[in-house]
Each structure stands twice: as structure tokens, then as C-alpha cells.
Write a protein that holds these residues in place. Structure first.
Motif, PDB file in Angstrom:
ATOM      1  N   ILE A 174       0.871  -1.171   0.000  1.00 26.47           N
ATOM      2  CA  ILE A 174       0.000   0.000   0.000  1.00 26.47           C
ATOM      3  C   ILE A 174       0.908   1.221   0.000  1.00 26.47           C
ATOM      4  O   ILE A 174       1.731   1.394   0.908  1.00 26.47           O
ATOM      5  N   THR A 210      -2.608  -0.190  -4.439  1.00 27.32           N
ATOM      6  CA  THR A 210      -3.492   0.730  -3.722  1.00 27.32           C
ATOM      7  C   THR A 210      -2.715   1.957  -3.240  1.00 27.32           C
ATOM      8  O   THR A 210      -1.618   1.837  -2.701  1.00 27.32           O
ATOM      9  N   VAL A 241      -3.123   5.535  -0.981  1.00 22.66           N
ATOM     10  CA  VAL A 241      -3.931   6.261  -0.006  1.00 22.66           C
ATOM     11  C   VAL A 241      -3.447   7.719   0.037  1.00 22.66           C
ATOM     12  O   VAL A 241      -2.268   7.975   0.321  1.00 22.66           O
ATOM     13  N   VAL A 247      -8.349   0.069   4.510  1.00 22.39           N
ATOM     14  CA  VAL A 247      -7.604  -0.466   3.372  1.00 22.39           C
ATOM     15  C   VAL A 247      -6.790  -1.683   3.805  1.00 22.39           C
ATOM     16  O   VAL A 247      -6.769  -2.721   3.125  1.00 22.39           O
TER      17      VAL A 247
END
Length: 233
Positions: A143, A183, A185, A225
Motif C-alpha cells: 500500500i 493501492t 492512499v 484499506v
């Protein structure tokens, strides 16, 4: 006399080499988590370990919200002051060798602050990409998170256009994440001031490091997440 002087010069050269070697060997500060990494051992059967990897923003987080880390079984592996060059050197010791299922990477603000030398956007971006590739090759879900807003650095005043550099590097990271199915953020957008010039004053006491309220915003964004990946079979 000349021989003594020559030997003395050789001694000084050897001493300088030894000193430089010792300093460069600890450039990544491997020893910071050496004991903790040995103590924690490998994940238990069925455990989906999570590592937060970064600089002081990550390092201070467990000190302010330690219960949150414990409750959510997250390991903090942040070292204050570090740049992505140092991240890359210790990534095996402080991430891959811990066998996490997930790593959350947040860094590069100290690259922009020039903590280890002049800022080179491409080199910093490449360092981040290298960590991602290392993690994925070892079966670790990555992430990526944005760099937080910062308009100035009190330890390195005079750095030109920090916010512009932060924005451009965030754009590169976000585009890389999208292209590679990673992903991303975006803390930046949630924490930037209304005039888009700095971090919101209520979220950081020094304009760089989140306070408790700042960390609460980050936690609310990152935990769902992390849990999404943890809950995957």
C-alpha cells in the motif's frame, strides 16, 4: 624523521578510512530495530502481519497511538530523519525478513528536505519503486501513501518550493500505483490547508509531523484499506 612522518600520515589515513567505513556501514541504521526484529520472530500460523515502513512520521505514530498499533497488530518500522536511500538499504531487515502480508510505505519528505544530500526526484521515485518491486517479489501486498503536506522544514530552512516538490512526487507515485495495480492512499488531500499551501495547522504543531488529530485522520483512512487485504482469502 621522514619515515616517522610517513607512518603517521598512513595512520591518519587508515583512521579516516575506518571512521568513514563505520559511518557508512550504519548509514541505514540497521541496529535501530535489530533486537526487536529478532525478538518478534516469524508470524504465527494464519497471522497476517502488517508493517508500516517510513521515517519520523511513522516512528512517532506508535508513541502517540500505541494502543491502536497493538489492537490492529501493526508493526511500526519508522526511523526519524531517514530518506528513501536509507529505506532501501534496510528494507530487507525491517520489512521483508519479518514476513509481513502487507507493507504500508510512507516516506520521501526527508529526501525533499535534503537530509542526505541534494534532492533528485527521479532517484527518490526509483527508490520507492524498488521497494515495491522487492516486496511484491516476496509475496507482500504493498500500500503506497502520499507524502504529507509540508511548506518548510525547521531543521533545513531555505529549501525551495517544498510543496511543489511534494505535489509532483505524489503525482508520480499515484500514477505508478495506478499503472501497477497498487493501492494508493491520499493523506495529502485530506490534510492540506484550505489555501493548499501547507498542512492544516490543527493537524501538526510544526507543519510537518502530525499531532494526535493528524494521526487520527490517517488511521481512519489507512485501517479500512489494510483490513480489506487482511480479510481476503
Amino acid at each position: 624523521m621522514k619515515k616517522v612522518k610517513y607512518l603517521f600520515i598512513l595512520f591518519l589515513v587508515a583512521l579516516n578510512i575506518q571512521s568513514a567505513s563505520a559511518q557508512s556501514h550504519e548509514f541505514a541504521w540497521w541496529y535501530r530495530f535489530e533486537g526487536a526484529n529478532k525478538e518478534i520472530g516469524m508470524p504465527a500460523k494464519g497471522e497476517k502481519r502488517v508493517v508500516f515502513f517510513g521515517n519520523s512520521i511513522t516512528e512517532y505514530w506508535p508513541y502517540k497511538h500505541g494502543d491502536w498499533f497493538k489492537e490492529n497488530n501493526i508493526l511500526g518500522r519508522g526511523i526519524g530523519g531517514q530518506t528513501t536511500y536509507q529505506f532501501l538499504l534496510r528494507f530487507y531487515d525491517d520489512c521483508i525478513n519479518l514476513k509481513p502480508s502487507i507493507v504500508v510505505i510512507n516516506g520521501a519528505i526527508n529526501d525533499i528536505a535534503e537530509n542526505t544530500g541534494p534532492y533528485n526526484e527521479q532517484h527518490t521515485f526509483d527508490n520507492i519503486c524498488s521497494m515495491v518491486e522487492m516486496a511484491r517479489q516476496n509475496g507482500i501486498t504493498v500500500i503506497l501513501t502520499s507524502i504529507l503536506p509540508a511548506h518548510a522544514f525547521n531543521w533545513h530552512p531555505g529549501i525551495e518550493d517544498p510543496m511543489g516538490k511534494v505535489r509532483r512526487l505524489n503525482e508520480l507515485i499515484q500514477a505508478y500505483a495506478k499503472k501497477n495495480g497498487i493501492t494508493y492512499v491520499d493523506y495529502f488531500s485530506a490534510m492540506v490547508s484550505d489555501n493548499n499551501l501547507r498542512m492544516r495547522e490543527d493537524l501538526a504543531d510544526d507543519g510537518v509531523h502530525p499531532n494526535e488529530k493528524g494521526y487520527e485522520i490517517m488511521e481512519a483512512m489507512i485501517l479500512p484499506v489494510v483490513n480489506k487485504f487482511r480479510n481476503k482469502k
